[in-house]
Every structure is written in C-alpha cells, then in structure tokens.
Design an enzyme around this catalytic site. Structure first.
Site, short mmCIF file in Angstrom:
data_model
loop_
_atom_site.label_atom_id
_atom_site.label_comp_id
_atom_site.label_asym_id
_atom_site.label_seq_id
_atom_site.Cartn_x
_atom_site.Cartn_y
_atom_site.Cartn_z
N ARG A 54 -5.14 -2.27 1.07
CA ARG A 54 -5.24 -1.89 -0.35
C ARG A 54 -4.81 -3.02 -1.28
NH1 ARG A 54 -2.48 3.53 -1.61
NH2 ARG A 54 -3.61 3.10 -3.53
N CYS A 55 -4.28 -4.10 -0.73
CA CYS A 55 -3.77 -5.22 -1.52
C CYS A 55 -4.82 -6.34 -1.59
CB CYS A 55 -2.49 -5.74 -0.88
SG CYS A 55 -1.88 -7.28 -1.57
N SER A 56 -5.16 -6.76 -2.78
CA SER A 56 -6.17 -7.81 -2.93
C SER A 56 -5.73 -9.13 -2.32
CB SER A 56 -6.54 -8.01 -4.40
OG SER A 56 -5.43 -8.47 -5.15
N ARG A 97 -6.23 -8.83 1.36
CA ARG A 97 -7.66 -8.95 1.70
C ARG A 97 -8.10 -10.41 1.61
NH1 ARG A 97 -7.83 -4.32 -1.64
NH2 ARG A 97 -8.83 -5.53 -3.30
#
Length: 114
Positions: free
Chosen positions: A9-11, A14
């Site tokens: 969920r963390c950019s 990712r």
C-alpha cells in the site's frame, strides 16, 4: 540473497519493488504487516542498518501516539517490543543484502547496497 520488507500500500515500497525487479537479481519479498518481525529479527535488522529502534519508528502512525513512544525515557528494548507488537511502526521499505540493509527513503539508499 536480497530481501525486501514490503508494504504494497506504500508508494515508496512499490518503487523499491520496481527497482529490485529492474536490478535483475533474485530477491524475496516479505510483507511485514502479514509476517511481522519478532524482536530478535528487529535487533538483527537494526544491526545491519546501523540504526537504533527510534531511527526506524514511523512517528506519524496512530500507534506511535497511542503508545506514547515519544517518551525519551523508553529503552531500546521497549521500542523494539513496540515495533514487534505493532509492525506498522516500522519504517519502509527496507532492503537487506548480505550483512547490509537500507531504508529506501530515498531509493538511492537501496542502490548503494546493491
């Protein structure tokens, strides 16, 4: 072996995953919210990062406030226990390669250990 402690969920996490995929070497992904690190693993991680528990705690998480982790009198062991019990507190992403580790903020930290 390269390991990525990842939160999908963390950019930034990712971005770290994409960087490792581009790197072309095999790596494993551990979604640390699903598979939390125990206190021993956190201590080992801190040694590889050359940081303290306070350095890797996300101080904007609600758990940080709820547990009053801003208290300067808390010991390293107490902070490690808090991270183990509340994995959202762990800064992300973290990449480990051999005996080195880096927090991927910025991603250049990861590039430096690869």
């Amino acid at each position: 072996m390269i390991t990525l402690y990842h939160n999908p969920r963390c950019s930034k996490s990712r971005d770290a995953l994409a960087l490792l995929e581009q790197h072309g070497k095999p790596f494993q992904v551990i979604e640390y919210l699903k598979t939390p690190l125990d206190e021993t693993a956190i201590r080992d991680l801190l040694l590889k990062l050359r940081l303290t528990a306070r350095d890797v705690i996300r101080n904007k998480e609600t758990e940080y406030q709820d547990l009053q982790l801003n208290n300067p009198n808390l010991t390293e062991s107490q902070l490690i226990a808090a991270i183990a019990g509340h994995p959202r507190l762990l800064e992300r992403p973290i990449v480990i390669k051999d005996d080195k580790a880096a927090i991927g903020r910025p991603l250049d930290n990861i590039i430096a250990i690869l």
